[in-house]
Write a protein that holds these residues in place. Structure first.
Motif, PDB file in Angstrom:
ATOM      1  N   HIS B  29       0.865  -1.174   0.000  1.00  0.00           N
ATOM      2  CA  HIS B  29       0.000   0.000   0.000  1.00  0.00           C
ATOM      3  C   HIS B  29       0.901   1.222   0.000  1.00  0.00           C
ATOM      4  CE1 HIS B  29      -2.898   2.936   1.546  1.00  0.00           C
ATOM      5  NE2 HIS B  29      -3.831   2.110   1.082  1.00  0.00           N
ATOM      6  N   PRO B  30       0.644   2.194  -0.876  1.00  0.00           N
ATOM      7  CA  PRO B  30       1.590   3.304  -1.015  1.00  0.00           C
ATOM      8  C   PRO B  30       1.891   4.016   0.308  1.00  0.00           C
ATOM      9  CG  PRO B  30      -0.370   3.601  -2.410  1.00  0.00           C
ATOM     10  CD  PRO B  30      -0.465   2.265  -1.792  1.00  0.00           C
ATOM     11  N   ALA B  31       0.844   4.271   1.079  1.00  0.00           N
ATOM     12  CA  ALA B  31       1.057   5.035   2.305  1.00  0.00           C
ATOM     13  C   ALA B  31       1.967   4.267   3.254  1.00  0.00           C
ATOM     14  CB  ALA B  31      -0.269   5.314   2.982  1.00  0.00           C
ATOM     15  N   ARG B  32       1.674   2.974   3.378  1.00  0.00           N
ATOM     16  CA  ARG B  32       2.462   2.141   4.278  1.00  0.00           C
ATOM     17  C   ARG B  32       3.917   2.080   3.802  1.00  0.00           C
ATOM     18  NH1 ARG B  32      -0.471  -2.097   6.770  1.00  0.00           N
ATOM     19  NH2 ARG B  32      -2.297  -1.178   7.774  1.00  0.00           N
ATOM     20  N   ARG B  33       4.042   1.936   2.489  1.00  0.00           N
ATOM     21  CA  ARG B  33       5.394   1.775   1.958  1.00  0.00           C
ATOM     22  C   ARG B  33       6.236   3.004   2.295  1.00  0.00           C
ATOM     23  NH1 ARG B  33       5.631  -0.231  -4.022  1.00  0.00           N
ATOM     24  NH2 ARG B  33       4.988  -2.171  -3.035  1.00  0.00           N
ATOM     25  N   ARG B  34       5.607   4.141   2.195  1.00  0.00           N
ATOM     26  CA  ARG B  34       6.358   5.351   2.513  1.00  0.00           C
ATOM     27  C   ARG B  34       6.823   5.318   3.962  1.00  0.00           C
ATOM     28  NH1 ARG B  34       2.529   9.385   1.486  1.00  0.00           N
ATOM     29  NH2 ARG B  34       2.176   8.508  -0.553  1.00  0.00           N
ATOM     30  N   ARG B  35       5.910   4.828   4.831  1.00  0.00           N
ATOM     31  CA  ARG B  35       6.276   4.819   6.237  1.00  0.00           C
ATOM     32  C   ARG B  35       7.381   3.819   6.529  1.00  0.00           C
ATOM     33  NH1 ARG B  35       1.264   3.973   9.770  1.00  0.00           N
ATOM     34  NH2 ARG B  35       2.748   2.860  11.066  1.00  0.00           N
ATOM     35  N   SER B  36       7.330   2.661   5.829  1.00  0.00           N
ATOM     36  CA  SER B  36       8.333   1.659   6.121  1.00  0.00           C
ATOM     37  C   SER B  36       9.699   2.160   5.662  1.00  0.00           C
ATOM     38  CB  SER B  36       7.995   0.345   5.410  1.00  0.00           C
ATOM     39  OG  SER B  36       8.320   0.450   4.049  1.00  0.00           O
ATOM     40  N   ARG B  37       9.690   3.030   4.666  1.00  0.00           N
ATOM     41  CA  ARG B  37      10.954   3.602   4.243  1.00  0.00           C
ATOM     42  C   ARG B  37      11.452   4.605   5.274  1.00  0.00           C
ATOM     43  NH1 ARG B  37       9.587   5.758  -1.027  1.00  0.00           N
ATOM     44  NH2 ARG B  37       9.207   3.862  -2.191  1.00  0.00           N
ATOM     45  N   GLY B  38      10.551   4.995   6.161  1.00  0.00           N
ATOM     46  CA  GLY B  38      10.900   5.982   7.170  1.00  0.00           C
ATOM     47  C   GLY B  38      12.099   5.593   8.007  1.00  0.00           C
ATOM     48  N   GLY B  39      12.547   4.317   7.907  1.00  0.00           N
ATOM     49  CA  GLY B  39      13.830   3.945   8.489  1.00  0.00           C
ATOM     50  C   GLY B  39      13.730   3.236   9.820  1.00  0.00           C
ATOM     51  N   TRP B  40      14.829   3.257  10.517  1.00  0.00           N
ATOM     52  CA  TRP B  40      14.977   2.443  11.720  1.00  0.00           C
ATOM     53  C   TRP B  40      13.990   2.793  12.800  1.00  0.00           C
ATOM     54  CZ3 TRP B  40      17.386  -1.878  11.643  1.00  0.00           C
ATOM     55  CH2 TRP B  40      18.372  -2.083  10.671  1.00  0.00           C
ATOM     56  N   LYS B  41      13.711   4.079  12.876  1.00  0.00           N
ATOM     57  CA  LYS B  41      12.863   4.517  13.971  1.00  0.00           C
ATOM     58  C   LYS B  41      11.522   3.777  13.932  1.00  0.00           C
ATOM     59  CE  LYS B  41      11.558   8.720  16.277  1.00  0.00           C
ATOM     60  NZ  LYS B  41      11.131  10.109  16.068  1.00  0.00           N
ATOM     61  N   ALA B  42      10.947   3.732  12.728  1.00  0.00           N
ATOM     62  CA  ALA B  42       9.647   3.076  12.594  1.00  0.00           C
ATOM     63  C   ALA B  42       9.758   1.585  12.895  1.00  0.00           C
ATOM     64  CB  ALA B  42       9.107   3.285  11.189  1.00  0.00           C
ATOM     65  N   ARG B  43      10.827   0.972  12.429  1.00  0.00           N
ATOM     66  CA  ARG B  43      10.972  -0.474  12.665  1.00  0.00           C
ATOM     67  C   ARG B  43      11.132  -0.786  14.148  1.00  0.00           C
ATOM     68  NH1 ARG B  43      14.520  -2.975   7.744  1.00  0.00           N
ATOM     69  NH2 ARG B  43      13.399  -1.856   6.109  1.00  0.00           N
ATOM     70  N   VAL B  44      11.954   0.014  14.813  1.00  0.00           N
ATOM     71  CA  VAL B  44      12.137  -0.183  16.254  1.00  0.00           C
ATOM     72  C   VAL B  44      10.797  -0.043  16.954  1.00  0.00           C
ATOM     73  CG1 VAL B  44      13.151   0.789  18.342  1.00  0.00           C
ATOM     74  CG2 VAL B  44      14.548   0.516  16.294  1.00  0.00           C
TER      75      VAL B  44
END
Lengths: 435, 335
Positions: B29-44
């Motif tokens: 999903h485009p919106a999600r994909r953008r967020r996942s690219r948001g980097g380590w912070k989001a993954r943590v």
């Protein structure tokens, strides 16, 4: 709900694995710890006197008295409701942190604990001269003793003298013919002859066990219990006896969904309200029925007679069946503090106090302890017990949980018209495959 | 269906396969994909926030299932670690045991009877409650109350009412009718159980259906009435088909709950006599032949069989029945 049970099972089990890994370095019964003069030790005691005031008070008094004599020992009493005790104990043992002293039921359960190395051999440490040899039977395995008996629980028929009189029965029956005659007389007066709490299965199964005690010789019973093998024809005869008896319709309507104890609609409740004339039970009967009467006291007209003799049976006349309350030490308990405590439990004064608190029959033969048996029905039971040429433990306890459970279920099935005497035996044999 | 049915469904592997969101497989999903690219912070953040739930889930659901599978291969009394490996023998014994087969039969009877008895009644209740009328919220509460009462309380209550000397027979006697052995007679007990289960879980089905009904746009009712459809025609050709997805999900929950039924039976019939009365289930069989008998290895094997039976039925149902819903074919067919 499956998950809940699964996780319960597996949690206990995984704790067991961890515990096994941790405990291998420890020597069971660790030598040197405890003792009379040495370092301070704590003994945890799991007992089942949770109801009322008398039982808990007995344990607090016992704790105080023992600690006074043994200043280095602290006793920690943990009351555990009876129905929860076995499960908790199993989990605690698997967790590697069992209580030091705990209620022991003997029989197959004891054998499993001994096989797993969880219970201490106290043969050489026992010093209780007032406890008769025979009382140790239930806690003895392969000649070694594992528990100190507190009370004996002979079984038999507990009856209402008033209702028997009303039906015109002058003397309690001694033979099977007299017994069935009494049942008919009670039925003619519209009195329920026999109360039965078959919802809990074991009260129904006791009928089968008593028939087996009358039909089988003591050697056959011993051999069958030790080998968990009911193939001797006397057991089939016992089943047929029960089937014939059930055909007389001696039990109250709806016995299948009647619980055994504790509620007004239970079999004990029928006895306490004088709706049923008799019940086949252990010696807790006067106390258990008494707790359901209006004044909370045992019925004044309650009497006892032994299970009637059966013509042609192989059992020695007068043989009895019963259970026993006893206490064991865990194999990890500090010694000799733990066996000192067991010996203290075996002393005449403690046995007397325990019997008084629980309306029980003490295991000790000391006069002080025996004097506590004041209820007439209990005295009659004790007299029959003292004369018995052979005493067997409840067969279900004796055979262990697995086969005992299958027997109990098979017997209830037959009483409900869904099985046969042969099916009871087959079911017990089939259960052996499950464990 | 039972309360725990919902827990189980939420946590069953079958449910995971349809998208219990795992952190690594984000949908395209485009919106999600953008967020996942948001980097380590989001993954943590994702890891930190989901960790407690994942740990609890793995420890108390996944691990026990695996352990039960392991113990099922042993003869084990529950003391100390299992040592006596016996391969598949426990499973052979289970399938040869007539007691287990009758428990399994009872489970399937309960599955079918639950659907047949609860479904139509719940739909009727939901249609009724979907109309504006006086006392609506009171009726809604009354229907839902049994579902809120704990199984233990309901079980003990029914056991006392229906026992041979209970209130039900006492009431009948006052009317001059001789009562029945509602709980003990094997030819009646299963029906008694079904009535109790229907009473207990009808509220849950009704609330589900009511939610489904309220999701049906008002315009469709208007369009149907403009076309001259009667009330019953509207229900039959417009409302029921649109209720399909809700019906199918309810049936799924009901089936799983029926397969794993334990609490009500155990409380009313106790530890021993459910088989005698003809209402034993796989779960009560597991309890009496596993825990009560001290056969923990055998009990674990029964648990595995129960798990597999439920899993297979859940997967088949999802593949063939729920697929329509997941494919978005909302207007086709009916439940």
């Amino acid at each position: 709900m499956k998950k809940r049970i699964l996780s319960g099972l597996a949690l206990g089990a995984s704790v067991a694995l961890l515990a096994a890994a941790c405990s291998t370095s420890e020597e069971p019964g660790g030598s040197g710890s405890g003792g009379t003069g040495g370092e301070k030790v704590t003994l945890t005691v799991w007992e089942n006197n949770t109801a009322g005031e008398k039982g808990p008070k007995f344990w607090q008094d016992t704790k105080a008295a023992f600690e006074k004599d043994h200043p280095n020992v602290t006793i920690e009493i943990v009351p555990v409701p009876n129905e929860d005790l076995d499960g908790k104990l199993q989990t605690a043992m698997n967790g590697g942190n069992p209580p030091d002293v705990f209620l022991q039921r003997g029989g197959g359960k004891l054998a499993e604990m001994v096989a797993a190395g969880m219970v201490a051999d106290i043969t050489d440490a026992i010093d209780a001269p007032d406890i008769p040899e025979g009382a140790f039977g239930a806690g003895t395995l392969n000649g070694k003793r594992y528990s100190m008996p507190m009370s004996v629980q002979p079984g038999g028929l507990w009856y209402s003298k008033d209702l028997f009189k009303e039906a015109g029965i002058d003397n309690p029956p001694t033979t099977w013919a007299e017994f069935t005659d009494a049942v008919k007389k009670l039925q003619e007066k519209d009195i329920i002859p026999v109360a039965l709490g078959a919802k809990d299965a074991w009260p129904a199964a006791h009928w089968f066990y008593w028939f087996a005690l009358r039909q089988c010789s003591s050697d056959t019973l011993e051999k069958a219990s030790n080998e968990a093998d009911l193939s001797d024809p006397c057991f089939l005869k016992a089943g047929e006896n029960l089937k014939d008896f059930a055909a007389m319709n001696p039990f109250q309507d709806g016995f299948l969904t009647t619980p055994a104890q504790n509620t007004p609609d239970s079999a004990d409740g029928l006895m306490s309200q004088h709706k049923a004339a008799m019940q086949l039970m252990g010696s807790w009967e006067p106390g258990a029925v008494g707790s359901l009467t209006e004044d909370g006291e045992p019925l004044p007209d309650m009497g006892f007679f032994p299970f009637p003799e059966i013509d042609g049976g192989q059992g020695q006349p007068g043989s009895m069946m019963g259970g026993m309350d006893s206490f064991s030490c865990s194999s990890k308990a500090p010694m000799p503090a733990c066996t000192d405590f067991l010996n203290f439990l075996g002393s005449a004064s403690v046995q007397a106090a325990f019997a008084t608190a629980n309306s029980a029959i003490p295991a000790s033969s000391a006069q002080e302890a025996q004097d506590t048996v004041t209820l007439p029905a209990l005295q009659e039971a004790l007299a029959a017990y003292a004369k018995a040429p052979y005493v067997s433990m409840w067969l279900d306890t004796r055979l262990g949980q697995n086969i005992g459970n299958a027997l109990n279920t098979g017997i209830v099935d037959m009483l409900a018209g869904k099985g046969s005497p042969q099916a009871i035996i087959d079911g017990a044999n089939a259960a052996a495959a499950k464990g | 269906m039972t309360a725990s049915a919902r827990e189980n469904v939420r946590t069953s592997p079958a449910d995971l396969s349809t998208g219990g969101g795992s952190a690594t497989a984000l949908p395209p999903h485009p919106a999600r994909r953008r967020r996942s690219r948001g980097g380590w912070k989001a993954r943590v953040e994702i890891v930190a926030l989901s960790a407690p739930a994942v740990v609890v889930f793995v420890t108390f659901v996944i691990l026990p299932v695996i352990l039960a599978g392991y113990y099922g291969f042993f003869r084990w009394k529950g003391y100390g670690p299992p040592t006596e490996f016996i391969g598949l023998r426990n499973y052979v014994v289970i399938f040869q045991d007539p007691e287990f087969r009758s428990a399994l039969t009872h489970n399937f009877q309960i599955v079918v009877l639950s659907l047949v008895m609860q479904g139509p009644v719940a739909i009727a209740f939901a249609l009724l409650l979907n109309k504006k009328m006086r006392g609506q919220s009171l009726i809604r509460v009354l229907i839902f109350v049994p579902y809120v009462i704990s199984e233990a309380v309901a079980g003990i209550g029914w056991a006392m009412i229906l026992s041979d000397r209970g209130a039900a027979n006492g009431f009948l006697a006052k009317l001059g009718i001789s009562g029945e052995s509602w709980l003990a007679d094997p030819s009646i007990a299963m029906w008694t159980l079904m009535v109790i289960l229907t009473w207990k879980y009808i509220g849950y089905a009704t609330i589900l259906f009511l939610a489904g009904l309220q999701g049906i746009p008002e315009e469709l009712h208007e369009a149907a009435s403009i076309d001259g459809a009667s009330y019953w025609q509207t229900q039959r050709y417009v409302v029921l088909p649109l209720l399909g997805p809700t019906l199918r999900i309810w049936a799924f929950l009901s089936i799983i709950g029926s397969l794993q039924l334990f609490d009500i039976v155990y409380i009313i019939w106790g530890q021993y006599i459910s088989g005698t009365a003809g209402v034993s289930t796989m779960a009560t069989y597991m309890n009496s032949n596993g825990r009560m008998s001290g056969n923990f290895g055998y009990g674990s094997a029964v648990a595995v069989v129960m798990f597999l039976v439920s899993l297979v039925i859940a997967l088949v149902y999802q593949r063939f029945v729920l697929r329509r819903d997941t494919a978005g074919a909302l207007t086709e067919g009916e439940g």
